[in-house]
Design a protein around this motif. Structure first.
Motif, PDB file in Angstrom:
ATOM      1  N   GLU A 157       0.843  -1.310   0.197  1.00 20.35           N
ATOM      2  CA  GLU A 157       0.015   0.153  -0.099  1.00 20.35           C
ATOM      3  C   GLU A 157       0.704   1.254   0.118  1.00 20.35           C
ATOM      4  OE1 GLU A 157      -2.885  -0.423   3.239  1.00 20.35           O
ATOM      5  OE2 GLU A 157      -3.330  -2.438   2.665  1.00 20.35           O
ATOM      6  N   GLY A 158       2.385   1.091  -0.184  1.00 21.46           N
ATOM      7  CA  GLY A 158       3.147   2.251  -0.001  1.00 21.46           C
ATOM      8  C   GLY A 158       3.187   3.103   1.149  1.00 21.46           C
ATOM      9  N   PHE A 159       2.792   2.553   2.174  1.00 23.85           N
ATOM     10  CA  PHE A 159       3.179   3.274   3.618  1.00 23.85           C
ATOM     11  C   PHE A 159       4.433   3.231   3.903  1.00 23.85           C
ATOM     12  CE2 PHE A 159      -1.316   2.363   4.041  1.00 23.85           C
ATOM     13  CZ  PHE A 159      -1.930   3.543   4.593  1.00 23.85           C
ATOM     14  N   LEU A 160       5.247   2.187   3.730  1.00 25.88           N
ATOM     15  CA  LEU A 160       6.826   2.037   4.129  1.00 25.88           C
ATOM     16  C   LEU A 160       7.610   1.322   3.088  1.00 25.88           C
ATOM     17  CD1 LEU A 160       6.272   0.391   7.490  1.00 25.88           C
ATOM     18  CD2 LEU A 160       6.777   2.736   7.280  1.00 25.88           C
ATOM     19  N   ILE A 161       8.856   2.010   3.037  1.00 28.50           N
ATOM     20  CA  ILE A 161       9.828   1.156   2.306  1.00 28.50           C
ATOM     21  C   ILE A 161      10.636   0.091   2.710  1.00 28.50           C
ATOM     22  CG2 ILE A 161      12.189   1.645   1.294  1.00 28.50           C
ATOM     23  CD1 ILE A 161      11.567   4.801   1.401  1.00 28.50           C
ATOM     24  N   ALA A 162      10.231  -1.038   1.946  1.00 29.52           N
ATOM     25  CA  ALA A 162      10.581  -2.323   2.465  1.00 29.52           C
ATOM     26  C   ALA A 162      11.970  -2.609   2.903  1.00 29.52           C
ATOM     27  CB  ALA A 162      10.346  -3.425   1.313  1.00 29.52           C
ATOM     28  N   THR A 163      12.870  -1.866   2.221  1.00 27.95           N
ATOM     29  CA  THR A 163      14.326  -2.245   2.494  1.00 27.95           C
ATOM     30  C   THR A 163      14.793  -1.340   3.830  1.00 27.95           C
ATOM     31  OG1 THR A 163      14.844  -0.503   1.008  1.00 27.95           O
ATOM     32  CG2 THR A 163      15.212  -2.484   0.220  1.00 27.95           C
ATOM     33  N   GLN A 164      14.306  -0.279   3.970  1.00 31.40           N
ATOM     34  CA  GLN A 164      14.414   0.492   5.287  1.00 31.40           C
ATOM     35  C   GLN A 164      13.689  -0.102   6.487  1.00 31.40           C
ATOM     36  OE1 GLN A 164      16.219   2.787   5.683  1.00 31.40           O
ATOM     37  NE2 GLN A 164      16.063   2.929   7.972  1.00 31.40           N
TER      38      GLN A 164
ATOM     39  N   GLN B  98      13.291  -3.396   6.578  1.00 34.50           N
ATOM     40  CA  GLN B  98      14.037  -4.558   6.945  1.00 34.50           C
ATOM     41  C   GLN B  98      15.458  -4.202   7.732  1.00 34.50           C
ATOM     42  OE1 GLN B  98      14.619  -5.582   2.994  1.00 34.50           O
ATOM     43  NE2 GLN B  98      13.127  -7.303   3.152  1.00 34.50           N
ATOM     44  N   GLN B  99      15.896  -3.092   7.078  1.00 40.11           N
ATOM     45  CA  GLN B  99      17.091  -2.342   8.194  1.00 40.11           C
ATOM     46  C   GLN B  99      16.917  -2.333   9.479  1.00 40.11           C
ATOM     47  OE1 GLN B  99      20.403  -2.293   6.986  1.00 40.11           O
ATOM     48  NE2 GLN B  99      19.452  -3.437   5.156  1.00 40.11           N
TER      49      GLN B  99
ATOM     50  N   LEU C 143      18.468  -4.607  13.355  1.00 38.22           N
ATOM     51  CA  LEU C 143      18.942  -4.024  14.416  1.00 38.22           C
ATOM     52  C   LEU C 143      18.173  -4.472  15.727  1.00 38.22           C
ATOM     53  CD1 LEU C 143      19.056  -0.244  13.166  1.00 38.22           C
ATOM     54  CD2 LEU C 143      20.963  -2.033  13.296  1.00 38.22           C
ATOM     55  N   GLN C 144      16.928  -5.127  15.468  1.00 38.57           N
ATOM     56  CA  GLN C 144      16.344  -5.688  16.520  1.00 38.57           C
ATOM     57  C   GLN C 144      17.104  -7.108  17.156  1.00 38.57           C
ATOM     58  OE1 GLN C 144      12.191  -4.975  16.998  1.00 38.57           O
ATOM     59  NE2 GLN C 144      12.052  -7.229  16.595  1.00 38.57           N
ATOM     60  N   ASP C 145      16.849  -7.263  18.310  1.00 39.37           N
ATOM     61  CA  ASP C 145      17.621  -8.502  18.697  1.00 39.37           C
ATOM     62  C   ASP C 145      17.129  -9.014  19.813  1.00 39.37           C
ATOM     63  OD1 ASP C 145      18.868  -7.075  20.715  1.00 39.37           O
ATOM     64  OD2 ASP C 145      20.687  -6.745  19.706  1.00 39.37           O
ATOM     65  N   ARG C 146      17.260 -10.291  20.604  1.00 37.15           N
ATOM     66  CA  ARG C 146      16.865 -10.815  21.753  1.00 37.15           C
ATOM     67  C   ARG C 146      16.921  -9.896  22.928  1.00 37.15           C
ATOM     68  NH1 ARG C 146      15.389 -15.929  20.336  1.00 37.15           N
ATOM     69  NH2 ARG C 146      16.999 -16.813  18.923  1.00 37.15           N
ATOM     70  N   ASP C 147      17.790  -8.923  22.748  1.00 41.14           N
ATOM     71  CA  ASP C 147      18.146  -7.973  24.019  1.00 41.14           C
ATOM     72  C   ASP C 147      16.993  -6.845  24.131  1.00 41.14           C
ATOM     73  OD1 ASP C 147      19.955  -9.578  25.206  1.00 41.14           O
ATOM     74  OD2 ASP C 147      21.502  -8.486  24.246  1.00 41.14           O
TER      75      ASP C 147
ATOM     76  N   GLY D 294      14.548  13.633   7.383  1.00 42.18           N
ATOM     77  CA  GLY D 294      15.522  12.892   7.914  1.00 42.18           C
ATOM     78  C   GLY D 294      14.836  11.781   8.996  1.00 42.18           C
ATOM     79  N   SER D 295      13.712  12.432   9.853  1.00 44.53           N
ATOM     80  CA  SER D 295      12.910  11.387  10.502  1.00 44.53           C
ATOM     81  C   SER D 295      12.282  10.332   9.800  1.00 44.53           C
ATOM     82  CB  SER D 295      12.070  12.331  11.564  1.00 44.53           C
ATOM     83  OG  SER D 295      12.810  12.942  12.350  1.00 44.53           O
ATOM     84  N   VAL D 296      11.521  10.893   8.575  1.00 45.20           N
ATOM     85  CA  VAL D 296      10.721  10.184   7.907  1.00 45.20           C
ATOM     86  C   VAL D 296      11.666   9.006   7.096  1.00 45.20           C
ATOM     87  CG1 VAL D 296       9.172  10.358   5.876  1.00 45.20           C
ATOM     88  CG2 VAL D 296       8.969  12.113   7.474  1.00 45.20           C
ATOM     89  N   LEU D 297      12.574   9.515   6.827  1.00 46.35           N
ATOM     90  CA  LEU D 297      13.617   8.452   5.934  1.00 46.35           C
ATOM     91  C   LEU D 297      14.046   7.391   7.117  1.00 46.35           C
ATOM     92  CD1 LEU D 297      15.615  10.833   3.680  1.00 46.35           C
ATOM     93  CD2 LEU D 297      14.154   8.811   3.182  1.00 46.35           C
ATOM     94  N   SER D 298      14.206   7.605   8.439  1.00 46.52           N
ATOM     95  CA  SER D 298      14.792   6.882   9.192  1.00 46.52           C
ATOM     96  C   SER D 298      13.648   5.724   9.530  1.00 46.52           C
ATOM     97  CB  SER D 298      15.055   7.541  10.560  1.00 46.52           C
ATOM     98  OG  SER D 298      13.834   7.844  11.354  1.00 46.52           O
ATOM     99  N   ILE D 299      12.502   5.686   9.272  1.00 45.51           N
ATOM    100  CA  ILE D 299      11.674   4.562   9.392  1.00 45.51           C
ATOM    101  C   ILE D 299      11.177   4.051   7.843  1.00 45.51           C
ATOM    102  CG2 ILE D 299      10.820   5.251  11.712  1.00 45.51           C
ATOM    103  CD1 ILE D 299       7.963   6.045  10.257  1.00 45.51           C
ATOM    104  N   GLY D 300      11.480   4.918   6.981  1.00 42.96           N
ATOM    105  CA  GLY D 300      10.875   4.598   5.432  1.00 42.96           C
ATOM    106  C   GLY D 300       9.343   4.859   5.359  1.00 42.96           C
TER     107      GLY D 300
END
Length: 167
Positions: free
Chosen positions: A21-28, A30-31, A35-39, A87-93
Motif C-alpha cells: 500500500e506504499g506506507f513503508l519502504i521495504a528495505t528500510q 528490513q534494516q 537492528l532488533q535482537d533478543r536483548d 530525516g526522521s521520515v527516512l529513518s523509518i522509511g
C-alpha cells in the motif's frame, strides 16, 4: 482464540500490506528489523513510537512558523525543520509521508505558501494513517511474543515508487 500459525500469517499479511500500500519502504523496514535482537525485541516498535512522538513536536514547530510571515530567521528555521522532518521520515522509511515532505520542501523553495500548507496537511494525514496502520501490527507482535519468535519474511517486492521518492 487464533492459533499461533494463524496469528503468524496475520502478521505476515499486515507487514506485507505496509509495502503493498506504499506506507513503508521495504528495505528500510528490513534494516530496522536487522537492528532488533533478543536483548531489545521491541526495537522497531520503539523506533516508531519515537518517530510519532517526535513528528508531533515537529508538526507543532512547523505550524507555529507557518502562522507567521516567513522571512529571515523564520525561513532558516523552517528550512531546518523541514529537513529534520525528512530525516526522521527516512529513518523509518515512511514513503507516503516522505512524498509529502518532499512536496513541502519544493513549495518552500518556490515560496508557495498555499502549496506548503496543502502539502503539510497531507503529511499530517499520512502520518496519522501510518500510525493507525502500524499500531495493530505492533500490538499483535507483542501478543504473539508469548508464542515464540516470529520469523520476519522478506517482502514480496519493492515498488518503483520507493526509488522515485528517495531522489
Amino acid at each position: 482464540m487464533e492459533s499461533s500459525n494463524e496469528m503468524h500469517n496475520k502478521i505476515v499479511m499486515m507487514k506485507q500490506s505496509f509495502f503493498d500500500e506504499g506506507f513503508l519502504i521495504a528495505t528500510q523496514f528490513q534494516q530496522l528489523e536487522l537492528l532488533q535482537d533478543r536483548d531489545n525485541v521491541k526495537f522497531v516498535r520503539d523506533v516508531f513510537c519515537l518517530f510519532f512522538t517526535d513528528t508531533t513536536r515537529k508538526f507543532a514547530e512547523i505550524e507555529q512558523i507557518l502562522r507567521q510571515e516567513i522571512d529571515g530567521k523564520q525561513r532558516e528555521d523552517m528550512n531546518r525543520f523541514l529537513h529534520r522532518l525528512k530525516g526522521s521520515v527516512l529513518s523509518i522509511g515512511a514513503l507516503k509521508i516522505l512524498n509529502g515532505v518532499n512536496k513541502m520542501i519544493q513549495f518552500f523553495e518556490e515560496d508557495n505558501a498555499e502549496g506548503i500548507m496543502a502539502a503539510f496537511e497531507q503529511v499530517k494525514m499520512e502520518s496519522a494513517n501510518l500510525r493507525v496502520k502500524v499500531e495493530p501490527y505492533f500490538q499483535l507482535l507483542e501478543q504473539v511474543g508469548s508464542f515464540g519468535e516470529v520469523v520476519s519474511p522478506e517482502p514480496q517486492f519493492e515498488s518503483s515508487a520507493e526509488s522515485q521518492a528517495t531522489k
